[in-house]
Design an enzyme around this catalytic site. Structure first.
Site, PDB file in Angstrom:
ATOM      1  N   TYR A  99      34.404  28.551  14.916  1.00 18.45           N
ATOM      2  CA  TYR A  99      33.846  27.751  13.823  1.00 18.45           C
ATOM      3  C   TYR A  99      33.460  28.596  12.617  1.00 18.45           C
ATOM      4  O   TYR A  99      33.530  28.133  11.486  1.00 18.45           O
ATOM      5  CB  TYR A  99      32.590  27.005  14.312  1.00 18.45           C
TER       6      TYR A  99
ATOM      7  N   LYS B 243      37.688  32.042  28.780  1.00 18.32           N
ATOM      8  CA  LYS B 243      39.139  32.113  28.965  1.00 18.32           C
ATOM      9  C   LYS B 243      39.483  33.599  29.027  1.00 18.32           C
ATOM     10  O   LYS B 243      40.279  34.123  28.215  1.00 18.32           O
ATOM     11  CB  LYS B 243      39.840  31.394  27.791  1.00 18.32           C
TER      12      LYS B 243
HETATM   13  C1  IPM Z   1      29.438  18.102  17.229  1.00 19.42           C
HETATM   14  C2  IPM Z   1      30.399  17.631  16.176  1.00 19.42           C
HETATM   15  C3  IPM Z   1      30.507  18.719  15.116  1.00 19.42           C
HETATM   16  C4  IPM Z   1      31.023  19.958  15.783  1.00 19.42           C
HETATM   17  C5  IPM Z   1      31.386  18.347  13.918  1.00 19.42           C
HETATM   18  C6  IPM Z   1      30.958  17.045  13.295  1.00 19.42           C
HETATM   19  C7  IPM Z   1      31.392  19.449  12.903  1.00 19.42           C
HETATM   20  O1  IPM Z   1      31.631  17.328  16.732  1.00 19.42           O
HETATM   21  O2  IPM Z   1      28.237  18.256  16.913  1.00 19.42           O
HETATM   22  O3  IPM Z   1      29.845  18.298  18.363  1.00 19.42           O
HETATM   23  O4  IPM Z   1      32.237  20.109  15.980  1.00 19.42           O
HETATM   24  O5  IPM Z   1      30.203  20.823  16.119  1.00 19.42           O
END
Ligand code: IPM
Ligand code: MN
Length: 365
Positions: A143, A192
């Site tokens: 992320y 993994k």
């Molecule tokens: C979550 C959601 C978020 C994530 C999105 C909305 C960015 O899916 O809180 O799980 O992927 O973390």
């Protein structure tokens, strides 16, 4: 002297404001039942902030949260902003606030109440008794690694980097051991490591920490086999810990064991006691403003807030008990019943929870 806690409130979009309002009402009743006061500061996050402030995460919202003991969030997002560019998307606000507040430990419980086991899409005997917790690393990995978009001789290319520092793995794994200690003392670390270098670092850190927590039984599992086992036999799991992306996927999978995402709360914790609490469900724009959303997940999130950030353990446990009693007694919002006729609205559900909460306290007096 009565203790006052500062709670930052971010209602967000869609059904967010409706369900948050009920959680605030519940906290108001806690003030009558315990020797505490809450002071609420409101801020904007997500689509509503894009509309009002021109950014999904206004600086002022970060300030309000930093000045608080804990944050209660509704939900963000909706079709209105779906085609916006990245920096003007509600999700960007959510990712930004996780990073800005250092919320690296995401706790996502999934539990199946006996009276709801038949609502799961899996067989009742497979899910009855499921009570697990997915602990997801929330501020690292894919992320937040470097993203690239470029052209080479074969055409357009895109890449996302999966990156972890040792300290990032260590702090989330320590948190997971501590949470497992408060539960059944069984921890499964999911990675993994047969393919990914970041997973091999992850596994090395877990192995180094295992001797420090001899009372917790810890094992490793590969993420693909874990996804499979969650469906085959979910009761084998108690506490699980994993990196950001794997945790995003596995926690959604786990939530569906319960057949009712409308019941599930979550906590995102920083170092110390600070945390942000929100329902696992989204902003459900299709039912926003209709007064029919299930407030239970947000009310239970307020319970986690009291437990993890404010140290109000008794209040949290009593609230959890009240919600379970109400569900067991058959009160249902539309999302947790097949019989639409019997479904009650948001206010009726929280009203029932509040009545039950008073009863739970009265029985203890
Ligand atoms: C979550 C959601 C978020 C994530 C999105 C909305 C960015 O899916 O809180 O799980 O992927 O973390
Ligand atoms: Mn998700």
């Amino acid at each position: 002297m009565t203790k006052t806690f500062k709670v930052a409130v971010l209602p967000g979009d869609g059904i967010g404001p409706e369900v948050v309002e009920e959680a605030i009402n519940v906290l108001g009743v806690i003030e009558e039942l315990e020797d505490v006061k809450f002071s609420f500061e409101y801020g904007r996050l997500g689509g509503c902030a894009i509309d009002e402030d021109g950014t999904p995460l206004p600086e002022q919202t970060v300030e309000i949260c930093k000045a608080a003991d804990a944050v209660l969030l509704g939900a963000v997002g909706g079709p209105k902003w779906d085609n916006n560019p990245g920096h003007l998307r509600p999700e960007t606000g959510l990712l930004g606030i996780r990073k800005a507040l250092g919320l690296y430990a995401n706790l996502r419980p999934a539990f199946v109440l006996d009276c709801m086991a038949a609502d799961s899409s899996l067989k009742e005997e497979v899910v009855k008794g499921v009570d697990l917790m997915v602990i997801r690393e929330l501020t690292g990995g894919l992320y937040f690694g470097e993203k690239k978009r470029y052209e080479d001789e074969q055409g357009e290319v895109a890449s996302d980097e999966m990156i972890y520092h040792e300290y990032e793995v260590e702090r989330i794994v320590r948190r997971a051991f501590e949470v497992a200690r408060l539960r059944n003392k069984e921890l499964v670390s999911v990675d993994k490591a047969n393919v990914l270098e970041s997973s091999r670092l992850w596994r090395k850190v877990v192995d180094r920490l295992i001797p420090e927590y001899p009372d917790v039984e810890c094992r490793h599992q590969l993420v693909d086999s874990c996804a499979m086992e969650l469906i085959r036999n979910p009761k084998q799991f108690d506490t699980m810990v994993t990196e950001n992306m794997f945790g995003d996927i596995l926690s959604d999978e786990a939530s569906m064991l319960t057949g009712s995402i409308g019941m599930l709360p979550s906590a995102s914790l920083a170092d110390g006691n600070f945390g942000l609490y929100e329902p696992v469900h989204g902003s459900a724009p299709d039912i926003a403003g209709k007064g029919i959303a299930n407030p239970s997940a947000t009310i239970l999130s307020a319970g986690m807030l009291m437990k993890y950030s404010l140290g109000l353990e008794r209040a949290a446990n009593n609230l959890e008990k009240a919600v379970h009693n109400v569900i067991n007694s058959g009160v249902r919002t539309g999302d947790i019943t097949k019989n639409r006729e019997e479904a009650v609205g948001t206010k009726a559900m929280s009203g029932a929870i509040i009545n039950e909460l008073r009863k739970v306290y009265a029985e203890q007096a």
